[in-house]
Structures are given as C-alpha cells and as structure tokens.
Design an enzyme around this catalytic site. Structure first.
Site, mmCIF file in Angstrom:
data_model
loop_
_atom_site.group_PDB
_atom_site.id
_atom_site.type_symbol
_atom_site.label_atom_id
_atom_site.label_comp_id
_atom_site.label_asym_id
_atom_site.label_seq_id
_atom_site.Cartn_x
_atom_site.Cartn_y
_atom_site.Cartn_z
ATOM 1 N N GLU A 178 0.839 -1.205 0.000
ATOM 2 C CA GLU A 178 0.000 0.000 0.000
ATOM 3 C C GLU A 178 0.874 1.255 0.000
ATOM 4 O O GLU A 178 0.578 2.247 -0.666
ATOM 5 C CB GLU A 178 -0.925 -0.007 1.229
ATOM 6 C CG GLU A 178 -2.060 -1.010 1.101
ATOM 7 C CD GLU A 178 -2.780 -1.253 2.414
ATOM 8 O OE1 GLU A 178 -4.001 -1.123 2.413
ATOM 9 O OE2 GLU A 178 -2.136 -1.577 3.421
ATOM 10 N N LEU A 224 30.203 -4.614 2.266
ATOM 11 C CA LEU A 224 31.069 -5.737 1.899
ATOM 12 C C LEU A 224 30.557 -6.439 0.656
ATOM 13 O O LEU A 224 29.343 -6.582 0.470
ATOM 14 C CB LEU A 224 31.098 -6.764 3.042
ATOM 15 C CG LEU A 224 31.776 -6.332 4.349
ATOM 16 C CD1 LEU A 224 31.429 -7.297 5.471
ATOM 17 C CD2 LEU A 224 33.285 -6.255 4.160
ATOM 18 N N LYS A 261 29.764 -12.591 10.863
ATOM 19 C CA LYS A 261 29.065 -11.395 10.385
ATOM 20 C C LYS A 261 27.810 -11.255 11.245
ATOM 21 O O LYS A 261 26.882 -12.056 11.139
ATOM 22 C CB LYS A 261 28.706 -11.557 8.917
ATOM 23 C CG LYS A 261 28.115 -10.298 8.318
ATOM 24 C CD LYS A 261 28.056 -10.415 6.802
ATOM 25 C CE LYS A 261 27.606 -9.117 6.156
ATOM 26 N NZ LYS A 261 26.237 -8.753 6.500
ATOM 27 N N CYS A 304 -17.301 -13.597 14.376
ATOM 28 C CA CYS A 304 -18.634 -13.045 14.620
ATOM 29 C C CYS A 304 -19.621 -13.339 13.493
ATOM 30 O O CYS A 304 -20.792 -12.989 13.579
ATOM 31 C CB CYS A 304 -18.561 -11.533 14.847
ATOM 32 S SG CYS A 304 -18.170 -10.609 13.353
#
Ligand code: IVH
Length: 694
Positions: free
Chosen positions: A48, A94, A129, A423
């Site tokens: 969005e 890198l 790393k 619901c």
C-alpha cells in the site's frame, strides 16, 4: 472548434487539483514514514505504501514543474529528528561470496593485486558477520564524543546519547590511546533478550518486533535515549574509521588492543593462512550458528596486514581486502497441521499456519504467517501439506514452498472465508487492498477484545494489571463490552471479588488503577480509541489542532462531508492525509461509536490539549514550511514549532498565519503572497520564536 487541447486548459483546473492531490500524497507518505521508521508501527502494508509512492511519481512525471524541493523529503532519510553526521572516513559495505569457489577467487585476487606468489604467506582473519546494524564511535582525547549510524555510508545520524546507554561501549579510552580514534562495529540484540523484550512489549500493549535486528534498530533510533537505555543492546567492535595514529599493524592486533580497551570483540574470530583453514572456520562458526545467543548471517574474511589493506583500497564502496561469506538461509521441512484465521483490532483477517513444531536456526517454530489470501493461492498451501519453511532473520518463519510429491491425494485447497470466523459478519476485501476485513465492527468479539486491549495499553489509558487474559474473560462474561464499561466496573466490585482467582486485594488494585486514569489528556484519549491510521503521532496532531474533545467531535462529524471547511482543515494538518482523515470521519460518524464516545465523555475527564508554551508568539498559529531549510531539518523545525504551540499544516490556505520559505520555495510561497499570508525566511522565523540562528 473541438474541445480545447490540454495545453489550452485554464490554469487552476486539473492542475490545481493535481497539486492538491500531490500535497496530500506527500503528507500521507511522510505520515507513514514516521510510523514505519520512527515508531516501528506501520499502519499500512508495504504494498500500500509503494502504491502511494507510485501515485506521487506518476503525478510528478505528468507535471514535472511540480517537483519543488518539498517533494524531496519523500524518501529522504527517516527519523529526521536526529542531526546528520558526516563520516570522516566512509562506512563501507562488503562484497559477498556465496560458495567456496568465490572464497578461493577472493584469495587469488588478493595475491594478484598485491603481486604475491602462490607461496607467500597471506593471513586472513575470519570473524562472524553479526546481524545487527553498524555504528561508528568517535573518541577525541580519549573521550567518547560522537556516535553515528551508517546512514548512506557518507553521512549518518547522530545517535550519541543512545549509544552511550549501551554497556559494552566504553565512554573513555586508556591514556595510551591516540587523540582521535573511531571504532566501528555492530549494535545487536541477543535472541533471549529479544524474546524477553517482545514479551514485555506484548504485556504493555506495544507491537512485537519481527526479529532481533529490527528490535535493535527500533531501539537505537529512539529520540528519547531513556527508551534506548531500557533495551538490552550490545556492541561488537570490528573495524576503525579515522585514527590520528595507528593502533596496530594487523587487524588481529587491532582487535586484541580493543579487547584490552574494554570493547567486546567477537570470541569466534580466527586468523588463518590457507583458504582451507579459513573454510574450516566458516564451517565451524556455521555449526555453532543455531546455538549462538545472537544472529549471524555469514563470516567476514579480512586481510590481516593493514599495509596491505591500504594498498588494496576499495571498489564501489566495498573494500577489496574483505569479503562476506554468507550462510544459506536456514530451512527445514515440517507438516502444516492447520490454517486458521486471526482477526485483529481493525478487523483484518490474517491466515496463520500451525506447524508441527521444529527447530530452525536455534528457534523452535510452530507457526508461520501466510499474510493474506493471495499468498495462500500463490503458494497453494493446504492443511496437511509437507512444507519447507525458512527463517530469514525473522522469528516467524516463511513458508518457502509445498513439497508437492508428498501431498495427500484427497487434499483440498484452503477455502478463504468470506465471513468473519469470530462473529459471522461479512468479510470484504476492498478494491486495491490485499487485506480482507470483518465488517462486524463493535459486535465482533475478536475486534472488541483487541480494541479493549489497545484501549488499556501503555501508550493509551495505561491501566496497570489489566492484561489481555482478564480483558478476554471479562468480555466473555459480559462485564465489559465497550471501553466505557471499564469505568463502570467499580459498581460491580462484589461480582468481581467472587470471580475465581480474584482476591479482594487484586480487585481493589484494579479498581484503583482504573480510577487514577479517569482524567486523561486528549491526545492519549484519541490514541486509545484505536481508530485505523490514528497512531500516537496523529493523535497528538489532532489534539493540538482541535484542543478539546468537544471541538474535535464537532469537527470530525462535520468533516464527514468532504465539501466542508472542516474536511479541508483536517486533511490540511501536516501529517494527516486523506486516508487517515477518511478513517477518522468514518469512525466518528458511526452510531455505535457515537454512543461509546458519549458514554466515555460522561465517565471521563478528557483534558484539553496543553500548549507547551502558551506565551510563545506562535502559540495557536498555523504555519507551513516550504523550500529547503538550511539551519535545521524539516522534522526538527516542525517539532520545534509544535513544542511552541504552533500547528504545522501541509499546504497554504487563508487560515495559514506564517509560511516559512527556504530557498527553492515554489507554489506555496506564491500562494501565500496571493492570500496575503506573511512569508518569513528561516532566520526571520527563528527570530520570531526567539531562537536566533547561531
Ligand atoms: S567489516 C570495511 N565486519 O556487514 C569494513 N562488517 O555487509 C566493513 N557486519 O555494514 C564492515 N559483522 O554492518 C564487518 N565482522 C564484521 C561484521 C560486519 C557485521 C556488517 C556491517 C556492514 C555490513 C556489510
């Protein structure tokens, strides 16, 4: 004559509309930038957000003369609240090696570049790393004076105060350290600390972070260093920037010195002189990956001798003397037991996969998000499937693919519900949206409970001791259905005392905690309502601009009609775009919500917004910034204006009091002149607010 060609169209027609649309888009994007980058609480999906950006690009390419410096702030570095710091030496990235051949090739390149024979000894240092974010620490005369993020490598953000809160960053260096020392390394969060932080976030009603790296980033980019101090951040040192005198002749020597200076240096670091030994270290570190307390995503190899590093230099922002050997993403196969649907506070239906629990990268996973309906269709994921899952840094893994060979003959595609599983209300997916939402609003129990949780959360009503479990059980038993019922609980004290597991003391404590929150500042109140796209920042803006709850309710009711002044005023608040405005007016004009609001207004003392400095000459004035500001960032200017009680708007109207125009100011300054609005230069503005440029 036929219809006028576009170039003959009167100025002010389409073009004026397009300008307005562009201004609104810029404000919207800025709003979402703040939510995403500074509050780590995005309210719209990446897709969005991208759509907003694309719309803006399309507009600006159709009307190239629109592209005034105002739009430059779109995509500008986030968290403009931090001052910029130019790095004295660039912070490099890198190059990557993905397999052993790439590593062999790297070692050969080093020899070739330096003109060394195959027999010459070339030491290489291998170190993990670390999956965090890099920072640079500058020491002058052995005192830590400034710390910065990497930024774009040339310029970062000044986060000194935040870095000072990290225990393993020394505040001072020993007497034998050079006068100027810059140490670089990685700020990270341990996995156990990350889980504990997320648990805390959840209890306090905050959003959990997706992975330790995001948690570290979100914690480091806080404008309030007290928040950073409460987060368990750590630092591994691994390189240097400017040095007034060399510290060592080799990288290993440098790391050893840093260790004696009190820095944390990664203990898995090894120096090797053959590629075979280097790769052994890689596999050794790799085999420990899952059991290490922090995330790593590869091993970095660096030429040990500094004179050789200097000779090799860099190419396209990466040193020739180093390379990162990445680990493959951690994957595992497991069975997807079931796909279920979760309903969030705003009614979003999110499919979630329940998995046979399995360990991936040191973390036991039993669930994976499936994001949305399209994702399920794209991957054709079904209950009972064998699936390959992958943890790419995130704790919640992704489903990479289904192992189709293992699919049961009777398996059926997942039937995405068109009704809310909680619901039963219709679930709809609006055009252009990826999310399917329940339309049940207040009658949906899932939404109701999530909203109540939000209502009492830390940045909203902050009701202590009223956790998610209590809310869900109170709701189920009909004790609280709407937020207003929380304030009527005192009339049900006896009933509460009779509840299982509730002693007299805990009931008293809860009722007292509720009582202390009966008076609430308007901005907190607005945030607590949990209206879509009204996060803390927007709630503050609304409080500042409307002052009282009564004024706000009237304005929001009127603004339901987009032709009114009330609507124009609302969307013109810098930071409230048409999307947020639409959600606000929809909320205030929904009869159920009006009932709840009435009840809350009766039960509570909603305090008017307090101007920070009522005496300020710009208090209550509406100001617009345009053009390039030279003495401070736009966010800083905006924050200062707001602290002084001014309202900052996105575009100029007859309600504007001052337009502050920097170089390159375009249409806004012109419009101000037409409307007779006072236009100030940046120094004039600073003089007006009594903050002379230094
Ligand atoms: S050396 C010139 N060493 O990886 C040296 N970087 O992909 C540049 N990183 O921006 C960095 N662990 O954030 C180096 N042991 C390590 C590292 C490391 C993590 C990060 C760092 C850098 C990124 C480059």
């Amino acid at each position: 004559m036929t219809a006028a060609a576009p170039e003959n169209a009167p100025i002010g027609g389409d073009e004026a509309l397009a300008r307005e649309a562009r201004d609104r888009l810029i404000a919207d994007i800025a709003h979402h930038d703040i939510l995403y980058h500074q509050q780590d609480a995005p309210e719209i999906s990446d897709a969005e957000y991208d759509k907003l950006r694309r719309k803006l690009e399309a507009l600006e390419s159709r009307y190239p003369h629109f592209a005034d410096p105002d739009s430059a702030r779109v995509g500008a570095p986030p968290a403009g609240g931090f001052a910029k710091v130019a790095h004295s030496r660039p912070m490099l990235s890198l190059a990557n090696a993905f397999d052993e051949d790439d590593v062999e090739e790297f070692a050969k390149r080093v020899r070739r570049f330096l003109g060394l024979s195959d027999e010459a000894l070339v030491e290489l240092v291998a170190e993990p790393k670390i999956d965090g974010l890099s920072a640079s620490l500058r020491y002058e005369n052995r005192k830590f004076v400034i710390g910065a993020t990497r930024g774009d490598g040339a310029t970062g953000e000044n986060i000194t105060e935040n870095l000072k809160t990290i225990p393993d960053i020394p505040k001072a260096l020993p007497d034998d350290a050079p006068d100027i020392v810059e140490i670089r390394g990685e700020v990270y969060m341990r996995r156990d600390d990350f889980f504990a932080l997320n648990e805390r976030q959840e209890i306090e009603g905050g959003k959990p972070f997706a992975n330790p790296r995001n948690a570290a980033a979100g914690s480091l980019r806080q404008l309030d260093s007290k928040i950073t101090a409460s987060r368990p951040l750590r630092f591994f040192a691994y390189s240097s920037g400017e040095l007034s005198a060399p510290i060592a002749e080799t990288h290993q020597g440098f790391l050893d010195t840093l260790d004696t200076w009190g820095f944390s240096v990664n203990p898995l670091t090894r120096t090797s002189d053959t590629v075979t030994a280097l790769l052994d270290t890689y596999h050794d570190i790799g085999s420990q990956r899952a059991s290490l307390p922090y995330d790593i995503d590869g091993v970095v190899y660096k030429v040990n001798r500094y004179d050789w590093q200097d000779r090799m230099g860099m190419v396209s922002r990466a040193p020739r003397w180093a390379i990162a050997h990445k680990f493959p993403a951690e994957q595992a196969e497991t069975i997807l037991r079931e796909i279920s649907i979760q309903v969030g506070r705003t009614g979003a239906l999110t499919p979630v996969a329940t998995l046979e629990p399995i360990t991936v990268g040191g973390v036991v996973v039993s669930r994976a998000t499936l994001h949305n309906k399209d994702e399920i269709i794209r991957k054709d994921v079904r209950a009972g499937d064998a699936v390959i899952i992958q943890r790419a840094g995130d704790v919640i893994p992704q489903i990479v693919r289904v192992v189709l060979e293992k699919r049961a003959a009777d398996s059926k595609p997942f039937d995405f519900p068109d009704h809310c599983p909680e619901c039963g209300s219709l679930a709809v997916r609006e055009e252009g949206e990826v999310v399917t939402r329940c339309t049940g609003g207040l009658i949906c129990p899932a939404q109701a409970v999530e909203r109540l949780k939000h209502f009492v959360s830390r940045n909203a009503f902050d009701i202590e001791g009223f956790g998610a479990k209590h809310i869900a059980s109170f709701w189920k038993d009909g004790l609280i259905k709407t937020p207003a019922d929380i304030f009527a609980l005192k009339d049900k004290a006896d009933e509460l005392r009779r509840r299982e597991g509730w002693g007299g003391q805990s009931v008293d404590n809860l009722l007292e905690a509720i009582e202390t929150r009966r008076a609430i500042p308007l901005d907190r109140f607005m945030y607590a309502l949990g209206i879509r796209q009204t996060g803390q920042a927007t709630a503050r803006l609304l409080a500042r601009n409307y002052g009282t709850i009564d004024a706000l309710v009237v304005a929001m009711t009127e603004a339901n009609d987009a032709d009114t002044d009330a609507y124009a005023t609302l969307v013109n608040i810098d930071g409230v775009g048409p999307a947020a405005a639409g959600d606000l007016t929809a909320f205030f004009n929904e009869p159920h919500n009006q009932d709840v609001l009435d009840a809350l207004q009766t039960a509570l003392d909603i305090e008017p917004f307090e101007q920070t400095d009522a005496e300020s000459p710009v208090s209550g004035k509406t100001v617009v910034f345009t053009g390039t500001l030279e003495l401070m960032t736009r966010n800083e200017a905006k924050a200062r204006a707001e602290t002084l009680g001014a309202k900052v708007a996105g575009s100029v109207s007859k309600k504007t009091d001052y337009v502050i125009a920097g170089p390159g100011a375009g249409s806004k300054a012109q419009k101000a002149a037409e409307l007779g609005v006072t236009v100030l230069s940046e120094p004039e503005w600073l003089a007006l607010i009594g903050q002379e440029a230094s």
